[in-house]
Write an enzyme that holds these catalytic residues in place. Structure first.
Site, mmCIF file in Angstrom:
data_model
loop_
_atom_site.group_PDB
_atom_site.id
_atom_site.type_symbol
_atom_site.label_atom_id
_atom_site.label_comp_id
_atom_site.label_asym_id
_atom_site.label_seq_id
_atom_site.Cartn_x
_atom_site.Cartn_y
_atom_site.Cartn_z
ATOM 1 N N ASP A 37 0.998 -1.202 -0.155
ATOM 2 C CA ASP A 37 -0.023 0.271 -0.191
ATOM 3 C C ASP A 37 0.779 1.388 -0.072
ATOM 4 O O ASP A 37 1.704 1.113 0.476
ATOM 5 C CB ASP A 37 -1.330 -0.591 1.431
ATOM 6 C CG ASP A 37 -2.140 0.961 1.371
ATOM 7 O OD1 ASP A 37 -2.361 1.751 0.079
ATOM 8 O OD2 ASP A 37 -2.872 1.419 2.267
ATOM 9 N N GLY A 38 0.364 2.510 -0.079
ATOM 10 C CA GLY A 38 1.282 3.679 -0.583
ATOM 11 C C GLY A 38 1.474 4.637 -1.718
ATOM 12 O O GLY A 38 2.845 4.978 -1.970
ATOM 13 N N ASN A 39 1.770 3.382 -3.382
ATOM 14 C CA ASN A 39 2.066 3.762 -4.012
ATOM 15 C C ASN A 39 1.153 5.097 -4.273
ATOM 16 O O ASN A 39 2.232 5.472 -5.132
ATOM 17 C CB ASN A 39 1.123 2.347 -4.960
ATOM 18 C CG ASN A 39 2.048 1.658 -5.083
ATOM 19 O OD1 ASN A 39 2.930 1.571 -4.385
ATOM 20 N ND2 ASN A 39 1.708 0.523 -5.481
ATOM 21 N N GLY A 40 0.111 5.267 -4.577
ATOM 22 C CA GLY A 40 -0.293 6.555 -4.569
ATOM 23 C C GLY A 40 -0.065 7.880 -3.798
ATOM 24 O O GLY A 40 0.236 8.994 -4.549
ATOM 25 N N TRP A 42 3.098 7.672 -2.995
ATOM 26 C CA TRP A 42 4.170 7.870 -2.663
ATOM 27 C C TRP A 42 4.625 9.026 -4.512
ATOM 28 O O TRP A 42 5.434 9.565 -4.320
ATOM 29 C CB TRP A 42 4.907 6.783 -3.173
ATOM 30 C CG TRP A 42 6.866 6.681 -3.247
ATOM 31 C CD1 TRP A 42 7.409 6.547 -2.938
ATOM 32 C CD2 TRP A 42 7.308 6.291 -4.997
ATOM 33 N NE1 TRP A 42 8.554 6.411 -3.251
ATOM 34 C CE2 TRP A 42 8.620 6.503 -4.308
ATOM 35 C CE3 TRP A 42 6.497 7.076 -6.261
ATOM 36 C CZ2 TRP A 42 9.428 6.599 -6.086
ATOM 37 C CZ3 TRP A 42 7.604 6.971 -7.266
ATOM 38 C CH2 TRP A 42 8.655 6.979 -6.785
ATOM 39 N N SER A 82 -7.627 -6.322 -6.099
ATOM 40 C CA SER A 82 -8.367 -6.683 -4.808
ATOM 41 C C SER A 82 -9.806 -6.619 -6.125
ATOM 42 O O SER A 82 -10.059 -5.750 -7.104
ATOM 43 C CB SER A 82 -8.817 -5.777 -4.305
ATOM 44 O OG SER A 82 -9.434 -4.756 -4.394
ATOM 45 N N ASN A 85 -10.671 -3.284 -6.609
ATOM 46 C CA ASN A 85 -10.390 -1.960 -7.525
ATOM 47 C C ASN A 85 -9.923 -1.899 -8.856
ATOM 48 O O ASN A 85 -10.283 -0.988 -9.188
ATOM 49 C CB ASN A 85 -8.598 -2.641 -7.883
ATOM 50 C CG ASN A 85 -8.184 -2.443 -5.862
ATOM 51 O OD1 ASN A 85 -6.579 -3.302 -5.814
ATOM 52 N ND2 ASN A 85 -7.905 -0.936 -5.242
ATOM 53 N N TRP A 86 -11.626 -2.639 -9.171
ATOM 54 C CA TRP A 86 -12.011 -2.390 -10.157
ATOM 55 C C TRP A 86 -12.640 -1.374 -10.390
ATOM 56 O O TRP A 86 -12.984 -0.204 -11.236
ATOM 57 C CB TRP A 86 -13.063 -2.856 -10.714
ATOM 58 C CG TRP A 86 -12.639 -4.429 -11.102
ATOM 59 C CD1 TRP A 86 -12.720 -5.459 -10.368
ATOM 60 C CD2 TRP A 86 -11.473 -4.986 -12.127
ATOM 61 N NE1 TRP A 86 -11.755 -6.631 -10.558
ATOM 62 C CE2 TRP A 86 -11.423 -6.186 -11.885
ATOM 63 C CE3 TRP A 86 -11.616 -4.060 -13.339
ATOM 64 C CZ2 TRP A 86 -11.135 -7.084 -13.138
ATOM 65 C CZ3 TRP A 86 -10.323 -4.882 -14.438
ATOM 66 C CH2 TRP A 86 -10.109 -6.331 -14.419
HETATM 67 C C1 FPP Z 1 -2.151 0.640 -3.338
HETATM 68 O O1 FPP Z 1 -1.545 1.217 -3.192
HETATM 69 C C2 FPP Z 1 -1.344 -0.860 -4.191
HETATM 70 C C3 FPP Z 1 -1.923 -1.380 -5.692
HETATM 71 C C4 FPP Z 1 -3.653 -1.209 -5.235
HETATM 72 C C5 FPP Z 1 -1.630 -2.115 -6.571
HETATM 73 C C6 FPP Z 1 -0.384 -3.054 -6.416
HETATM 74 C C7 FPP Z 1 0.645 -3.183 -7.333
HETATM 75 C C8 FPP Z 1 1.833 -2.965 -7.518
HETATM 76 C C9 FPP Z 1 3.023 -2.711 -6.387
HETATM 77 C C10 FPP Z 1 2.316 -3.636 -8.971
HETATM 78 C C11 FPP Z 1 2.330 -5.061 -9.935
HETATM 79 C C12 FPP Z 1 2.383 -5.763 -8.807
HETATM 80 C C13 FPP Z 1 2.797 -7.388 -9.370
HETATM 81 C C14 FPP Z 1 2.791 -8.064 -8.206
HETATM 82 C C15 FPP Z 1 3.713 -7.284 -10.201
HETATM 83 P P1 FPP Z 1 -2.264 2.544 -3.373
HETATM 84 O O2 FPP Z 1 -2.657 3.253 -5.034
HETATM 85 O O3 FPP Z 1 -4.009 2.448 -2.997
HETATM 86 O O4 FPP Z 1 -1.683 3.468 -2.638
HETATM 87 P P2 FPP Z 1 -2.857 5.499 -1.340
HETATM 88 O O5 FPP Z 1 -3.100 4.031 -0.569
HETATM 89 O O6 FPP Z 1 -0.895 5.909 -1.158
HETATM 90 O O7 FPP Z 1 -3.560 5.607 -2.710
#
Ligand code: FPP
Length: 269
Positions: A37-40, A42, A82, A85-86
């Site tokens: 979690d936390g990609n967004g 970041w 998940s 996530n759609w």
């Molecule tokens: C949550 O961060 C992350 C995800 C929903 C997707 C994770 C996917 C990857 C790292 C790439 C593909 C994976 C593989 C195994 C090849 P968020 O977007 O909810 O972050 P936020 O809470 O900060 O918005």
């Protein structure tokens, strides 16, 4: 595997080496599950589009898969997409699928070299045909590998998994009187795999987000403030070392002694 396997890729004198030397290789978690979690956030911190966070998160995936295999973890499960996530914007969903396909294509050789068996848990049959094809290739080509099992949870929901397991049990004609927790587990996506000993969640959120609801009944949970794209070998080793300091009780009492033994011992002069 071993400390040597791990030290082979760790710069000598680094904090990673100090952590690696603290790991007890006789008490490794058999299964580690991670909510990435936390990609967004970041990406937002860097004034980048959200998808750049997912893109950067792939490097963390690579690092964690390799470190887990070198450590000797039996099963690693990563929560990539998940059933909820759609609801995200179509462009973000498409990028995630594209990254997934690219990951499998680029990492297949590494998975094979490291004897890693790739699997998918969830409802992959609802994914686009091109994504399914790529997943199938990864699954088929690594099927004979005997090392770490690497599950990617895709179009995955914990409640959906329990519903699917109930449907499968019914379809298999299981007599309700014969259904217990062990038998039910045979119909889960993770059938045959140990439950996670350690559940890691990045970015500081204190939620399980519909992940492995059945399997995490007794998992130790470790939450870090680190955002997924910053998560590296060091963080994983830190989690394993912290896990090994915990006392697991499975609803029992403190220490391995039974209540009866403890009472008897306490009554001794
Ligand atoms: C949550 O961060 C992350 C995800 C929903 C997707 C994770 C996917 C990857 C790292 C790439 C593909 C994976 C593989 C195994 C090849 P968020 O977007 O909810 O972050 P936020 O809470 O900060 O918005």
């Amino acid at each position: 595997m071993s400390l040597e396997q791990l030290l082979a890729v760790i710069p000598p004198g680094s904090p990673d080496e100090t952590l690696a030397r603290q790991v007890n290789f006789d008490q490794l978690p058999a299964h580690i599950a991670i909510i990435m979690d936390g990609n967004g956030r970041w990406a937002a911190q860097r004034h980048l589009p959200r998808v750049e966070g997912h893109r950067a998160g792939i490097d963390s995936v690579r690092d964690v898969v390799e470190t887990s295999a070198r450590l000797g973890i039996d099963v690693l499960t990563l929560y990539a997409f998940s059933v909820e996530n759609w609801k995200r914007p179509l462009a973000e969903v498409n990028t995630l699928m594209m990254l997934l396909k690219r990951y499998i294509r680029l990492e297949l050789a590494t998975l094979l070299t490291n004897n890693i068996q790739f699997r998918v848990i969830g409802r992959p049959e609802e994914l686009a045909p091109d994504v399914q094809d790529e997943l199938e290739i990864g699954i088929r080509k690594t099927a004979a590998n005997t090392g770490m099992q690497f599950n990617i949870a895709l179009n995955y929901g914990g409640r959906a998994e329990i519903v699917d397991a109930a449907r499968r049990a019914m379809a298999a004609g299981v007599n309700p009187d014969d259904l217990d927790e062990r038998r039910f587990g045979e119909f889960l996506y993770t059938a045959g795999q140990p439950d996670p000993d350690l559940l890691i969640r990045t970015s500081g959120e204190m939620r399980v987000s519909n992940f492995l609801l059945w399997q995490i009944a007794y998992s130790e949970i470790w939450v870090t403030e680190t955002l997924w794209p910053d998560f590296r070998r060091r963080d994983l080793l830190e989690a394993v070392v912290a896990y090994q300091k915990r006392e697991r009780r499975y609803g029992g009492i403190k220490s391995a002694k039974s209540a009866k033994t403890a009472t008897a011992a306490e009554s001794l002069p």
